[in-house]
Scaffold this motif. Structure first.
Motif, mmCIF file in Angstrom:
data_model
loop_
_atom_site.group_PDB
_atom_site.id
_atom_site.type_symbol
_atom_site.label_atom_id
_atom_site.label_comp_id
_atom_site.label_asym_id
_atom_site.label_seq_id
_atom_site.Cartn_x
_atom_site.Cartn_y
_atom_site.Cartn_z
ATOM 1 N N GLY A 10 0.596 -1.174 0.444
ATOM 2 C CA GLY A 10 0.035 0.099 -0.202
ATOM 3 C C GLY A 10 0.833 1.122 0.329
ATOM 4 N N THR A 11 1.896 1.320 0.419
ATOM 5 C CA THR A 11 2.594 2.634 1.168
ATOM 6 C C THR A 11 3.020 2.926 -0.686
ATOM 7 N N LEU A 12 4.031 1.235 -1.114
ATOM 8 C CA LEU A 12 4.538 1.684 -2.743
ATOM 9 C C LEU A 12 3.364 2.288 -3.903
ATOM 10 N N SER A 13 2.083 2.316 -3.063
ATOM 11 C CA SER A 13 1.525 2.572 -4.230
ATOM 12 C C SER A 13 1.201 4.336 -3.766
ATOM 13 N N VAL A 14 1.282 4.455 -3.201
ATOM 14 C CA VAL A 14 0.431 5.777 -2.189
ATOM 15 C C VAL A 14 0.774 7.046 -2.889
ATOM 16 N N SER A 15 2.003 7.468 -3.254
ATOM 17 C CA SER A 15 2.221 8.360 -4.369
ATOM 18 C C SER A 15 2.116 8.640 -5.555
ATOM 19 N N PHE A 16 1.664 7.747 -5.557
ATOM 20 C CA PHE A 16 0.666 8.033 -7.609
ATOM 21 C C PHE A 16 -0.834 7.741 -7.145
ATOM 22 N N VAL A 17 -1.282 7.364 -6.264
ATOM 23 C CA VAL A 17 -2.631 7.690 -5.971
ATOM 24 C C VAL A 17 -3.732 8.898 -5.651
ATOM 25 N N VAL A 18 -2.748 9.652 -4.533
ATOM 26 C CA VAL A 18 -2.750 10.411 -4.039
ATOM 27 C C VAL A 18 -2.586 12.019 -4.666
ATOM 28 N N THR A 19 -1.709 11.845 -6.269
ATOM 29 C CA THR A 19 -1.880 12.846 -6.348
ATOM 30 C C THR A 19 -2.243 12.037 -8.184
ATOM 31 N N ALA A 20 -3.045 11.879 -8.169
ATOM 32 C CA ALA A 20 -4.104 11.310 -9.373
ATOM 33 C C ALA A 20 -5.075 11.731 -8.862
ATOM 34 N N LEU A 21 -6.083 11.273 -7.099
ATOM 35 C CA LEU A 21 -6.797 10.754 -7.096
ATOM 36 C C LEU A 21 -7.427 12.359 -5.902
ATOM 37 N N GLY A 22 -5.928 12.493 -5.580
ATOM 38 C CA GLY A 22 -5.923 13.578 -4.085
ATOM 39 C C GLY A 22 -6.207 12.836 -3.037
ATOM 40 N N ARG A 23 -5.997 13.774 -2.044
ATOM 41 C CA ARG A 23 -5.991 13.141 -0.388
ATOM 42 C C ARG A 23 -7.557 12.299 0.226
ATOM 43 N N LYS A 24 -8.291 13.202 -0.067
ATOM 44 C CA LYS A 24 -9.910 13.144 0.130
ATOM 45 C C LYS A 24 -9.838 11.685 -0.626
ATOM 46 N N GLY A 25 -9.804 11.999 -1.879
ATOM 47 C CA GLY A 25 -10.362 10.889 -2.808
ATOM 48 C C GLY A 25 -9.296 9.675 -2.398
ATOM 49 N N THR A 26 -8.528 9.529 -2.396
ATOM 50 C CA THR A 26 -7.630 8.564 -2.192
ATOM 51 C C THR A 26 -8.012 7.453 -0.221
ATOM 52 N N LEU A 27 -8.576 8.778 0.542
ATOM 53 C CA LEU A 27 -8.926 8.041 1.227
ATOM 54 C C LEU A 27 -10.203 7.397 0.767
ATOM 55 N N LEU A 28 -10.798 7.860 0.320
ATOM 56 C CA LEU A 28 -12.134 7.550 -0.333
ATOM 57 C C LEU A 28 -12.408 5.598 -0.865
ATOM 58 N N LEU A 29 -11.511 6.009 -1.545
ATOM 59 C CA LEU A 29 -11.113 5.022 -2.019
ATOM 60 C C LEU A 29 -10.565 3.283 -1.499
ATOM 61 N N ASN A 30 -9.502 3.950 -0.791
ATOM 62 C CA ASN A 30 -9.008 3.087 0.141
ATOM 63 C C ASN A 30 -10.265 2.403 1.113
ATOM 64 N N ASN A 31 -11.434 2.700 0.813
ATOM 65 C CA ASN A 31 -12.759 2.190 1.996
ATOM 66 C C ASN A 31 -12.693 1.259 1.112
ATOM 67 N N SER A 32 -12.976 0.893 0.592
ATOM 68 C CA SER A 32 -13.309 -0.486 -0.820
ATOM 69 C C SER A 32 -12.307 -1.253 -0.587
ATOM 70 N N PHE A 33 -11.109 -1.358 -0.070
ATOM 71 C CA PHE A 33 -10.096 -2.311 0.376
ATOM 72 C C PHE A 33 -10.468 -3.504 1.628
ATOM 73 N N ALA A 34 -11.445 -2.102 2.997
ATOM 74 C CA ALA A 34 -11.511 -2.270 4.180
ATOM 75 C C ALA A 34 -12.301 -2.787 3.624
ATOM 76 N N VAL A 35 -13.856 -2.635 2.878
ATOM 77 C CA VAL A 35 -15.041 -3.480 3.088
ATOM 78 C C VAL A 35 -14.588 -4.897 2.056
ATOM 79 N N ILE A 36 -14.037 -5.177 1.271
ATOM 80 C CA ILE A 36 -13.322 -6.719 0.329
ATOM 81 C C ILE A 36 -12.868 -7.012 1.551
ATOM 82 N N ALA A 37 -12.207 -5.923 2.363
ATOM 83 C CA ALA A 37 -11.327 -7.246 3.325
ATOM 84 C C ALA A 37 -11.856 -7.891 4.693
ATOM 85 N N ALA A 38 -13.182 -7.118 4.960
ATOM 86 C CA ALA A 38 -13.587 -7.378 6.104
ATOM 87 C C ALA A 38 -15.038 -8.796 5.520
ATOM 88 N N LEU A 39 -15.189 -8.712 3.874
ATOM 89 C CA LEU A 39 -16.358 -10.105 3.548
ATOM 90 C C LEU A 39 -15.295 -11.055 3.655
#
Length: 513
Positions: free
Chosen positions: A84-113
């Motif tokens: 996750g750390t290796l990908s964060v630089s590209f994601v926060v630049t493309a989606l923004g800080r808030k956008g990255t946090l919102l996208l990240n929730n999808s990983f939490a939901v998938i992991a929970a399932l």
């Protein structure tokens, strides 16, 4: 002339607090929760592995195989964090800080399932993959969230807002301990609900964060969206006139003409930020290598030696989570008064003292009946010392020591150091313990002392300073001048002449950010 303390009189807005709390709830809170949630159901999960193996292959699984499978389940979380750390630089630049946090929730939901349904599906692979994905979520969160909090916070409360990251980590650890009690979800027929709980904070963040602003610095400096930045500043600060805040960002823009995203190799080659980078690496390495994670190996054993009954040890262990949370809250309340540097140096120094005392107490606990109680008090003091500064300030510093173009790459390097150090402690501590016994904690004492000495010698105070001010603090240490605009241009940038003069004819120069 405006009062120098005018910025401090500005109220903290509900928008800013909501962004900090809900941003941390779906991010650092989940990271903390995952640190403790696997402890309570460990026996039940191993039994599930054995039962599944029996159903598949018709024979019980070997003890070594179960141990290996469990070790992979626990440690793969750190591998996911590194990914996750290796990908964060590209994601926060493309989606923004808030956008990255919102996208990240999808990983939490998938992991929970995956984690919650693995038992029903008879697949231990689902648990392992779920832990990996949850690690990816945490790796992104621990970089994107401090970046977001640092960029949306007025400088006079930037440290306090940044401590939401640490406070919610501790609260997540404590929640995992509470929900893992036998009366709640720490039972054989309920342990999968412990992992289903992961989806709740993520869904709460998804419901609130879309209605809160993106980082105004990101909008202005990386998206050239001045109108959006103005609206974000207005909501976070709760005022209409945000011209001074815009001007401060423009100062940074003009002082550093290259605002393109800097890559890791470019950051490593840039001499003007060399010592900032070394400071972040040292601080983040000490954050993991200071030995707090290893403390959890000893806590239950010390409680048993103290004569506590096995069935009440989980409840007494809750005190560690409670102390951790309380210390983090106190640190958040005093950080803007005391400063980052004193809290870090005090935290590591106090930990070194506690490790020395703990080593003495552990070596005498077999011969003195009341010595285990002192060992347990020492553990509580260690946890409080860690959370008073080292537990949260490294993430705040990473945001403060670097300007906009360097920040994503800096967080990527800090994250890599964080997760590799985390993995190293988990891998090496059992061998250190086997070789040194009760003297194993002296290794962490040395780390804490070295960290304190380095921070005392190098780190300047960053409290209530702009990002430009902090960069200038490192100029002499780096021995490489930082280019700055000519004095005339700086004056034209900083001064807001239209309608901003006081009764004495002088121009107001203060800025909140």
């Amino acid at each position: 002339m405006a009062s120098p303390d005018a910025a401090f009189r500005q109220p903290i807005t509900a928008c800013l607090v909501s962004a900090a709390f809900f941003g941390a709830l779906g991010s650092s809170y989940l990271y903390g929760y995952n640190l403790s949630v696997v402890n309570a159901p460990a026996v039940f999960i191993k039994a599930f592995y054995n039962r599944t193996w029996m159903e598949r292959y018709g024979e019980p699984v070997g003890v070594e195989t179960v141990t290996l499978m469990w070790s992979v389940t626990v440690s793969i979380f750190a591998i996911g964090g590194l990914l996750g750390t290796l990908s964060v630089s590209f994601v926060v630049t493309a989606l923004g800080r808030k956008g990255t946090l919102l996208l990240n929730n999808s990983f939490a939901v998938i992991a929970a399932l995956l984690l919650a349904l693995g038992e029903k599906a008879g697949s231990f692979e689902m648990l392992i993959v779920g832990r990996l994905i949850m690690g990816v979520d945490s790796g992104i969160a621990l970089s994107a969230l401090p970046m977001y909090l640092g960029e949306i916070s007025p400088r006079h409360i930037r440290g306090s807002i940044g401590q939401f990251n640490s406070i919610l980590i501790c609260l997540g650890v404590f929640t995992g301990q509470v929900l893992g009690l036998p009366e709640l979800l720490g039972q054989e027929d309920r342990w999968n609900f412990l992992f289903a709980f992961l989806a709740l904070p993520a869904l709460l963040q998804l419901c609130v964060l879309p209605f809160l602003p993106e980082s105004p610095r990101y909008l202005l400096m990386e998206r050239s969206d001045e109108a959006g930045a103005i609206r974000a500043f207005q909501r976070f600060l709760g005022k209409t006139d945000v011209s001074r805040e815009l001007e401060e960002v423009y100062v940074e823009c003009r002082a550093h003409n290259n605002l393109q995203r800097v890559s890791i190799p470019q950051l490593l080659r840039t001499q003007t930020v060399r010592l900032q980078l070394v400071t972040v690496i040292v601080t983040m390495a000490c954050y993991q290598l200071c030995g707090l994670n290893a403390i959890w190996y000893y806590t239950n054993g010390i409680l048993r030696d103290a004569g506590f009954a096995e069935n009440i040890i989980p409840y007494i262990t809750l005190s560690t989570g409670g102390i951790e949370t309380l210390a983090a809250i106190v640190s958040g309340l005093v950080i803007e008064r005391i400063g980052r540097r004193p809290l870090l140096i005090f935290g590591f120094s106090a930990m070194a003292v506690c490790f020395g005392l703990l080593t003495v107490f552990l070596n005498f606990q077999d011969s003195v009946s009341w010595m285990p109680y002192l060992s347990y008090i020492c553990i509580l003091a260690l946890i409080a010392s860690f959370c008073s500064g080292p537990g949260g300030i490294p993430f705040v510093l990473t945001s403060e020591l670097f300007e906009q173009s360097y920040r994503p790459a800096a967080f990527m390097i800090a994250g890599i150091v964080n997760w590799l150090s985390n993995f190293a402690v988990g891998l090496l501590f059992p061998f250190i313990q086997a070789a040194l016994g009760n003297f194993a904690f002296l290794v962490f004492l040395v780390v804490c002392v070295l960290g304190s000495v380095y921070l005392y010698a190098i780190l300047p105070e960053t409290k209530n300073k702009t990002f430009m001010d902090i960069s200038q603090s490192f100029v002499k240490i780096n021995k490489v001048p930082v280019p700055s605009p000519p004095a005339q241009e700086m004056e034209s940038i900083l001064c807001i002449k239209s309608g901003k003069e006081g009764s004495n004819g002088k121009v107001e120069m203060e800025s909140t950010f």
